[in-house]
Design an enzyme around this catalytic site. Structure first.
Site, PDB file in Angstrom:
ATOM      1  N   SER A  41     -19.053  90.243  32.675  1.00 37.04           N
ATOM      2  CA  SER A  41     -19.394  88.993  33.366  1.00 37.04           C
ATOM      3  C   SER A  41     -18.246  88.606  34.291  1.00 37.04           C
ATOM      4  O   SER A  41     -17.123  89.053  34.098  1.00 37.04           O
ATOM      5  CB  SER A  41     -19.617  87.876  32.342  1.00 37.04           C
ATOM      6  OG  SER A  41     -18.381  87.491  31.794  1.00 37.04           O
ATOM      7  N   GLY A  45     -13.525  84.978  30.143  1.00 37.98           N
ATOM      8  CA  GLY A  45     -12.132  85.433  30.153  1.00 37.98           C
ATOM      9  C   GLY A  45     -12.040  86.931  29.989  1.00 37.98           C
ATOM     10  O   GLY A  45     -11.321  87.614  30.723  1.00 37.98           O
ATOM     11  N   THR A  46     -12.799  87.474  29.031  1.00 34.19           N
ATOM     12  CA  THR A  46     -12.734  88.916  28.779  1.00 34.19           C
ATOM     13  C   THR A  46     -13.403  89.687  29.910  1.00 34.19           C
ATOM     14  O   THR A  46     -12.842  90.644  30.442  1.00 34.19           O
ATOM     15  CB  THR A  46     -13.432  89.267  27.446  1.00 34.19           C
ATOM     16  OG1 THR A  46     -12.940  88.393  26.441  1.00 34.19           O
ATOM     17  CG2 THR A  46     -13.171  90.705  27.056  1.00 34.19           C
ATOM     18  N   THR A  80     -21.837  78.425  31.150  1.00 32.80           N
ATOM     19  CA  THR A  80     -21.392  78.491  29.748  1.00 32.80           C
ATOM     20  C   THR A  80     -19.940  78.035  29.602  1.00 32.80           C
ATOM     21  O   THR A  80     -19.491  77.774  28.502  1.00 32.80           O
ATOM     22  CB  THR A  80     -21.521  79.930  29.212  1.00 32.80           C
ATOM     23  OG1 THR A  80     -20.854  80.806  30.119  1.00 32.80           O
ATOM     24  CG2 THR A  80     -22.977  80.339  29.104  1.00 32.80           C
ATOM     25  N   ASN A 107     -27.647  84.276  34.941  1.00 27.38           N
ATOM     26  CA  ASN A 107     -28.413  83.771  33.798  1.00 27.38           C
ATOM     27  C   ASN A 107     -29.534  82.826  34.201  1.00 27.38           C
ATOM     28  O   ASN A 107     -30.614  82.852  33.631  1.00 27.38           O
ATOM     29  CB  ASN A 107     -27.485  83.062  32.813  1.00 27.38           C
ATOM     30  CG  ASN A 107     -26.712  84.051  31.957  1.00 27.38           C
ATOM     31  OD1 ASN A 107     -27.235  85.117  31.646  1.00 27.38           O
ATOM     32  ND2 ASN A 107     -25.494  83.720  31.610  1.00 27.38           N
ATOM     33  N   ASN A 129     -31.515  90.066  27.617  1.00 24.37           N
ATOM     34  CA  ASN A 129     -30.949  91.419  27.548  1.00 24.37           C
ATOM     35  C   ASN A 129     -32.001  92.488  27.821  1.00 24.37           C
ATOM     36  O   ASN A 129     -31.722  93.500  28.457  1.00 24.37           O
ATOM     37  CB  ASN A 129     -30.309  91.667  26.176  1.00 24.37           C
ATOM     38  CG  ASN A 129     -28.998  90.922  26.030  1.00 24.37           C
ATOM     39  OD1 ASN A 129     -28.389  90.526  27.020  1.00 24.37           O
ATOM     40  ND2 ASN A 129     -28.557  90.703  24.800  1.00 24.37           N
ATOM     41  N   GLU A 155     -23.885 108.954  45.124  1.00 26.80           N
ATOM     42  CA  GLU A 155     -24.956 108.742  46.091  1.00 26.80           C
ATOM     43  C   GLU A 155     -25.410 107.280  46.137  1.00 26.80           C
ATOM     44  O   GLU A 155     -25.884 106.797  47.159  1.00 26.80           O
ATOM     45  CB  GLU A 155     -26.133 109.662  45.758  1.00 26.80           C
ATOM     46  CG  GLU A 155     -26.729 110.294  47.009  1.00 26.80           C
ATOM     47  CD  GLU A 155     -27.776 111.338  46.677  1.00 26.80           C
ATOM     48  OE1 GLU A 155     -28.940 111.128  47.024  1.00 26.80           O
ATOM     49  OE2 GLU A 155     -27.410 112.347  46.069  1.00 26.80           O
TER      50      GLU A 155
END
Length: 211
Positions: A41, A45-46, A80, A107, A129, A155
């Site tokens: 995302s 943070g991650t 979020t 989202n 998902n 490609e």
């Protein structure tokens, strides 16, 4: 914490070598490594922080290999985390340099598609998902099956990226029909083709007709 800086500088810095070691082991097992697919995302943070660091390091270690991303971009209304705009700006800076193609998803658009097209009143992350998975499997189908177009990862870049820094194509999907209606929906090729270009079928909350 949703803090970008923790990804590249504090916590991320400590674990990136371990992650790269695992990637190296997987890469060594490949007979012909084409490139990497990164799912992350832009707002967390991650996803933003550690994602940036990882892509930078992949560029150094595997210079010529293409890197294709599927990125969850912050949406206009649904959020979020409060710090999403900051994380996205910092993350985008790295993505422009180190990613070859980044397919955008957000989202809010996904929630809208679930409500409007799939008749799901309260969509769960499983619903979202599955929708994303459907998109990704369609994009990568050309890699897994016989065909003329997009036979390998490089490609994708050739066909979808006019300039290196304009590497953010939108995803859209059609036909979208609720499970109970799917069996008696009759759709022609022209209807499906037109639906793909409808803003309501875009996986990002934007109208491509307005530029």
């Amino acid at each position: 914490a949703n803090n970008y800086a923790r990804g590249p500088y504090t916590i991320g810095k400590e674990i990136v070598d371990l992650v790269l070691d695992r990637i190296r082991k997987l890469a060594d097992n490949c007979t012909g490594l084409q490139g990497f697919m990164v799912f992350h995302s832009f707002g967390g943070g991650t996803g933003a922080g550690f994602g940036s660091l990882l892509l930078e390091r992949l560029s150094i270690d595997y210079g010529k290999k293409s890197k294709i991303e599927f990125a969850v971009y912050p949406s206009p209304q649904v959020s979020t985390a409060v710090v999403e705009p900051y994380n996205s700006v910092l993350c985008s800076h790295t993505m422009l340099e180190h990613s070859d193609v980044a397919f955008m998803i957000d989202n809010e658009a996904m929630y809208d598609i679930c409500r409007r097209n799939l008749d799901i009143e309260r969509p769960t992350y499983t619903n979202l998902n599955r929708l994303v998975a459907q998109c990704i499997s369609s994009i990568t189908a050309s890699l897994r099956f016989e065909g003329q177009l997009n036979v390998d990862l490089t490609e994708f870049q050739t066909n979808l990226v006019p300039y290196p820094r304009i590497s953010f194509p939108l995803c859209s999907f059609a036909p979208l029909a609720p499970a109970e209606k799917a069996y008696h929906e009759k759709m022609s090729v022209s209807e499906i083709t037109n639906a793909v270009f409808e803003p309501s079928n875009m996986m990002v909350k934007c109208d491509p007709r307005h530029g």
